[in-house]
Design a protein around this motif. Structure first.
Motif, PDB file in Angstrom:
ATOM      1  N   PHE A  56     -12.113  14.391  -7.219  1.00  0.00           N
ATOM      2  CA  PHE A  56     -11.999  12.940  -7.044  1.00  0.00           C
ATOM      3  C   PHE A  56     -10.561  12.474  -7.243  1.00  0.00           C
ATOM      4  CE2 PHE A  56     -16.557  13.281  -8.104  1.00  0.00           C
ATOM      5  CZ  PHE A  56     -17.083  12.612  -7.015  1.00  0.00           C
ATOM      6  N   VAL A  57      -9.864  13.095  -8.188  1.00  0.00           N
ATOM      7  CA  VAL A  57      -8.450  12.753  -8.405  1.00  0.00           C
ATOM      8  C   VAL A  57      -7.631  13.083  -7.166  1.00  0.00           C
ATOM      9  CG1 VAL A  57      -6.398  13.276  -9.776  1.00  0.00           C
ATOM     10  CG2 VAL A  57      -8.611  13.005 -10.898  1.00  0.00           C
ATOM     11  N   CYS A  58      -7.899  14.238  -6.563  1.00  0.00           N
ATOM     12  CA  CYS A  58      -7.179  14.616  -5.350  1.00  0.00           C
ATOM     13  C   CYS A  58      -7.530  13.705  -4.186  1.00  0.00           C
ATOM     14  CB  CYS A  58      -7.482  16.067  -4.999  1.00  0.00           C
ATOM     15  SG  CYS A  58      -6.686  17.242  -6.104  1.00  0.00           S
ATOM     16  N   LEU A  59      -8.773  13.250  -4.126  1.00  0.00           N
ATOM     17  CA  LEU A  59      -9.135  12.272  -3.098  1.00  0.00           C
ATOM     18  C   LEU A  59      -8.330  10.993  -3.265  1.00  0.00           C
ATOM     19  CD1 LEU A  59     -13.020  12.591  -2.779  1.00  0.00           C
ATOM     20  CD2 LEU A  59     -11.303  13.127  -1.041  1.00  0.00           C
ATOM     21  N   SER A  60      -8.087  10.584  -4.510  1.00  0.00           N
ATOM     22  CA  SER A  60      -7.263   9.404  -4.750  1.00  0.00           C
ATOM     23  C   SER A  60      -5.827   9.640  -4.307  1.00  0.00           C
ATOM     24  CB  SER A  60      -7.299   9.036  -6.242  1.00  0.00           C
ATOM     25  OG  SER A  60      -8.616   8.770  -6.669  1.00  0.00           O
ATOM     26  N   GLY A  61      -5.302  10.840  -4.596  1.00  0.00           N
ATOM     27  CA  GLY A  61      -3.960  11.161  -4.134  1.00  0.00           C
ATOM     28  C   GLY A  61      -3.866  11.185  -2.621  1.00  0.00           C
ATOM     29  N   LEU A  62      -4.887  11.748  -1.973  1.00  0.00           N
ATOM     30  CA  LEU A  62      -4.904  11.774  -0.513  1.00  0.00           C
ATOM     31  C   LEU A  62      -4.995  10.363   0.050  1.00  0.00           C
ATOM     32  CD1 LEU A  62      -5.000  13.565   2.013  1.00  0.00           C
ATOM     33  CD2 LEU A  62      -7.498  13.584   1.796  1.00  0.00           C
ATOM     34  N   ALA A  63      -5.779   9.516  -0.621  1.00  0.00           N
ATOM     35  CA  ALA A  63      -5.945   8.139  -0.148  1.00  0.00           C
ATOM     36  C   ALA A  63      -4.634   7.362  -0.215  1.00  0.00           C
ATOM     37  CB  ALA A  63      -7.023   7.434  -0.969  1.00  0.00           C
ATOM     38  N   VAL A  64      -3.867   7.541  -1.290  1.00  0.00           N
ATOM     39  CA  VAL A  64      -2.616   6.791  -1.410  1.00  0.00           C
ATOM     40  C   VAL A  64      -1.591   7.293  -0.398  1.00  0.00           C
ATOM     41  CG1 VAL A  64      -1.525   8.251  -3.168  1.00  0.00           C
ATOM     42  CG2 VAL A  64      -0.979   5.827  -3.077  1.00  0.00           C
ATOM     43  N   LEU A  65      -1.615   8.580  -0.068  1.00  0.00           N
ATOM     44  CA  LEU A  65      -0.696   9.109   0.941  1.00  0.00           C
ATOM     45  C   LEU A  65      -1.056   8.597   2.334  1.00  0.00           C
ATOM     46  CD1 LEU A  65      -0.354  12.817  -0.259  1.00  0.00           C
ATOM     47  CD2 LEU A  65       1.314  10.968  -0.516  1.00  0.00           C
ATOM     48  N   VAL A  66      -2.351   8.634   2.650  1.00  0.00           N
ATOM     49  CA  VAL A  66      -2.788   8.142   3.958  1.00  0.00           C
ATOM     50  C   VAL A  66      -2.572   6.632   4.061  1.00  0.00           C
ATOM     51  CG1 VAL A  66      -4.786   7.848   5.474  1.00  0.00           C
ATOM     52  CG2 VAL A  66      -4.429  10.008   4.274  1.00  0.00           C
ATOM     53  N   GLY A  67      -2.844   5.928   2.973  1.00  0.00           N
ATOM     54  CA  GLY A  67      -2.645   4.483   2.981  1.00  0.00           C
ATOM     55  C   GLY A  67      -1.191   4.088   3.165  1.00  0.00           C
ATOM     56  N   HIS A  68      -0.288   4.902   2.651  1.00  0.00           N
ATOM     57  CA  HIS A  68       1.137   4.613   2.836  1.00  0.00           C
ATOM     58  C   HIS A  68       1.585   4.919   4.262  1.00  0.00           C
ATOM     59  CE1 HIS A  68       5.359   4.168   1.576  1.00  0.00           C
ATOM     60  NE2 HIS A  68       5.594   5.194   2.381  1.00  0.00           N
ATOM     61  N   GLY A  69       1.095   6.013   4.807  1.00  0.00           N
ATOM     62  CA  GLY A  69       1.510   6.397   6.151  1.00  0.00           C
ATOM     63  C   GLY A  69       0.806   5.638   7.250  1.00  0.00           C
ATOM     64  N   LEU A  70      -0.413   5.146   6.978  1.00  0.00           N
ATOM     65  CA  LEU A  70      -1.200   4.416   7.974  1.00  0.00           C
ATOM     66  C   LEU A  70      -1.686   3.110   7.366  1.00  0.00           C
ATOM     67  CD1 LEU A  70      -3.337   7.422   9.321  1.00  0.00           C
ATOM     68  CD2 LEU A  70      -1.291   6.442  10.370  1.00  0.00           C
ATOM     69  N   SER A  71      -0.761   2.243   7.043  1.00  0.00           N
ATOM     70  CA  SER A  71      -1.095   0.996   6.362  1.00  0.00           C
ATOM     71  C   SER A  71      -1.848   0.039   7.296  1.00  0.00           C
ATOM     72  CB  SER A  71       0.182   0.310   5.872  1.00  0.00           C
ATOM     73  OG  SER A  71      -0.120  -0.956   5.313  1.00  0.00           O
ATOM     74  N   ILE A  72      -2.929  -0.542   6.781  1.00  0.00           N
ATOM     75  CA  ILE A  72      -3.687  -1.507   7.585  1.00  0.00           C
ATOM     76  C   ILE A  72      -2.898  -2.792   7.775  1.00  0.00           C
ATOM     77  CG2 ILE A  72      -5.908  -0.556   6.866  1.00  0.00           C
ATOM     78  CD1 ILE A  72      -6.123  -2.857   4.867  1.00  0.00           C
ATOM     79  N   TRP A  73      -1.933  -3.049   6.892  1.00  0.00           N
ATOM     80  CA  TRP A  73      -1.116  -4.255   7.007  1.00  0.00           C
ATOM     81  C   TRP A  73      -0.034  -4.113   8.065  1.00  0.00           C
ATOM     82  CZ3 TRP A  73      -4.039  -7.371   4.470  1.00  0.00           C
ATOM     83  CH2 TRP A  73      -4.673  -6.967   3.297  1.00  0.00           C
ATOM     84  N   LEU A  74       0.241  -2.884   8.482  1.00  0.00           N
ATOM     85  CA  LEU A  74       1.271  -2.627   9.493  1.00  0.00           C
ATOM     86  C   LEU A  74       0.668  -2.024  10.753  1.00  0.00           C
ATOM     87  CD1 LEU A  74       4.039  -1.133   7.155  1.00  0.00           C
ATOM     88  CD2 LEU A  74       3.863  -3.475   8.013  1.00  0.00           C
ATOM     89  N   LYS A  75      -0.588  -2.378  11.015  1.00  0.00           N
ATOM     90  CA  LYS A  75      -1.285  -1.897  12.210  1.00  0.00           C
ATOM     91  C   LYS A  75      -1.324  -0.367  12.245  1.00  0.00           C
ATOM     92  CE  LYS A  75      -0.125  -6.002  14.921  1.00  0.00           C
ATOM     93  NZ  LYS A  75       0.492  -6.539  16.162  1.00  0.00           N
ATOM     94  N   PHE A  76      -1.687   0.201  11.088  1.00  0.00           N
ATOM     95  CA  PHE A  76      -1.859   1.640  10.934  1.00  0.00           C
ATOM     96  C   PHE A  76      -0.574   2.419  11.241  1.00  0.00           C
ATOM     97  CE2 PHE A  76      -6.109  -0.029  11.637  1.00  0.00           C
ATOM     98  CZ  PHE A  76      -6.784   0.518  10.560  1.00  0.00           C
ATOM     99  N   THR A  77       0.533   1.849  10.815  1.00  0.00           N
ATOM    100  CA  THR A  77       1.807   2.554  10.833  1.00  0.00           C
ATOM    101  C   THR A  77       2.386   2.504   9.425  1.00  0.00           C
ATOM    102  OG1 THR A  77       3.043   0.549  11.433  1.00  0.00           O
ATOM    103  CG2 THR A  77       2.249   1.954  13.237  1.00  0.00           C
ATOM    104  N   GLY A  78       3.441   3.247   9.197  1.00  0.00           N
ATOM    105  CA  GLY A  78       4.037   3.247   7.865  1.00  0.00           C
ATOM    106  C   GLY A  78       5.115   4.288   7.741  1.00  0.00           C
ATOM    107  N   GLY A  79       5.417   4.637   6.492  1.00  0.00           N
ATOM    108  CA  GLY A  79       6.466   5.610   6.236  1.00  0.00           C
ATOM    109  C   GLY A  79       5.948   7.036   6.308  1.00  0.00           C
ATOM    110  N   LYS A  80       6.804   7.964   5.891  1.00  0.00           N
ATOM    111  CA  LYS A  80       6.461   9.388   5.936  1.00  0.00           C
ATOM    112  C   LYS A  80       5.782   9.863   4.658  1.00  0.00           C
ATOM    113  CE  LYS A  80      10.396  10.373   8.932  1.00  0.00           C
ATOM    114  NZ  LYS A  80      11.658  11.144   9.085  1.00  0.00           N
ATOM    115  N   SER A  81       5.639   8.978   3.682  1.00  0.00           N
ATOM    116  CA  SER A  81       4.946   9.273   2.418  1.00  0.00           C
ATOM    117  C   SER A  81       5.686  10.307   1.573  1.00  0.00           C
ATOM    118  CB  SER A  81       3.513   9.760   2.676  1.00  0.00           C
ATOM    119  OG  SER A  81       2.776   8.803   3.396  1.00  0.00           O
TER     120      SER A  81
END
Length: 220
Positions: A56-81
């Motif tokens: 579950f901890v790793c799922l949280s880490g994966l979620a924050v990486l995906v959320g940074h790279g595919l931000s819903i606030w930036l139309k699923f774009t973002g940085g390289k994480s």
């Protein structure tokens, strides 16, 4: 950020991204053990929810990486994480995070190429997390995240713009490339050859996490 706004804003964003990645792991490391200890989630003796906490901890880490790279606030774009991934690394293993950061800084100081620095830092993190004693979920997260970062950086069109410009200038001036430039080119070719794979290679990680979640669901 560094090229457009300068060092101050770039440093601020870097610190925020690192803290964001670390905060996700720190919060998950506290929250999931607490949640598993609640009476509502108590299960039969043969099921140990605490053993599933790293997943579950790793799922949280994966979620924050995906959320940074595919931000819903930036139309699923973002940085390289990369900075967020460093925060995740530091929270999972301080030694692995410091080692990767040291390689990144040293490579940047020598070659002045951010993408190359990120590649070597990711490879260093993978080697260190395998060498040290870490649980399987954490190793899988670092290997998958580092491999994807290397794949993205190695396929980027501007990976070594300085080398390409230097190559053109050297041809016009009748000079040869310097040893750091030649080394950077070799590292780039190697990383492209090794990590020129699709993310489907890491699909097995999602399958293992999904099976762990289904086990929890059946136990509740």
């Amino acid at each position: 950020m560094l090229r457009t706004l300068g060092k101050g804003p770039a440093l601020f964003v870097l610190i925020v991204d690192v803290l964001k990645g670390a905060a996700a792991i720190i919060f998950a490391s506290w929250y999931y053990p607490w949640l598993a200890a609640q009476p509502l989630f108590r299960t039969p003796v043969n099921t140990d929810l605490q053993s599933l906490v790293p997943w579950f901890v790793c799922l949280s880490g994966l979620a924050v990486l995906v959320g940074h790279g595919l931000s819903i606030w930036l139309k699923f774009t973002g940085g390289k994480s990369a900075a967020t991934g460093l925060g995740v690394l530091l929270a999972i293993s301080l030694l692995v995070g410091i080692g990767a950061a040291a390689v990144w800084g040293l490579t940047l100081a020598v070659f002045r190429i951010v993408s190359l620095s990120s590649i070597l830092a990711a490879v260093t993190a993978i080697i260190l997390v395998i060498s040290f004693e870490h649980q399987l979920p954490y190793r899988l997260l670092v290997i998958a995240g580092g491999g994807e970062l290397v794949r993205n950086e190695a396929s980027h069109q501007t990976l070594i713009p300085r080398n390409r410009a230097a190559l053109l200038w050297a041809g016009l001036a009748g000079r040869s490339l310097t040893r750091p430039q030649q080394t950077a080119g070799r590292i780039t070719k190697w990383s492209r050859r090794v990590f020129a794979v699709d993310i489907r290679r890491f699909r097995g990680i999602g399958v293992e996490m999904g099976s762990a979640l289904s086990e929890v669901h059946s136990a509740l």
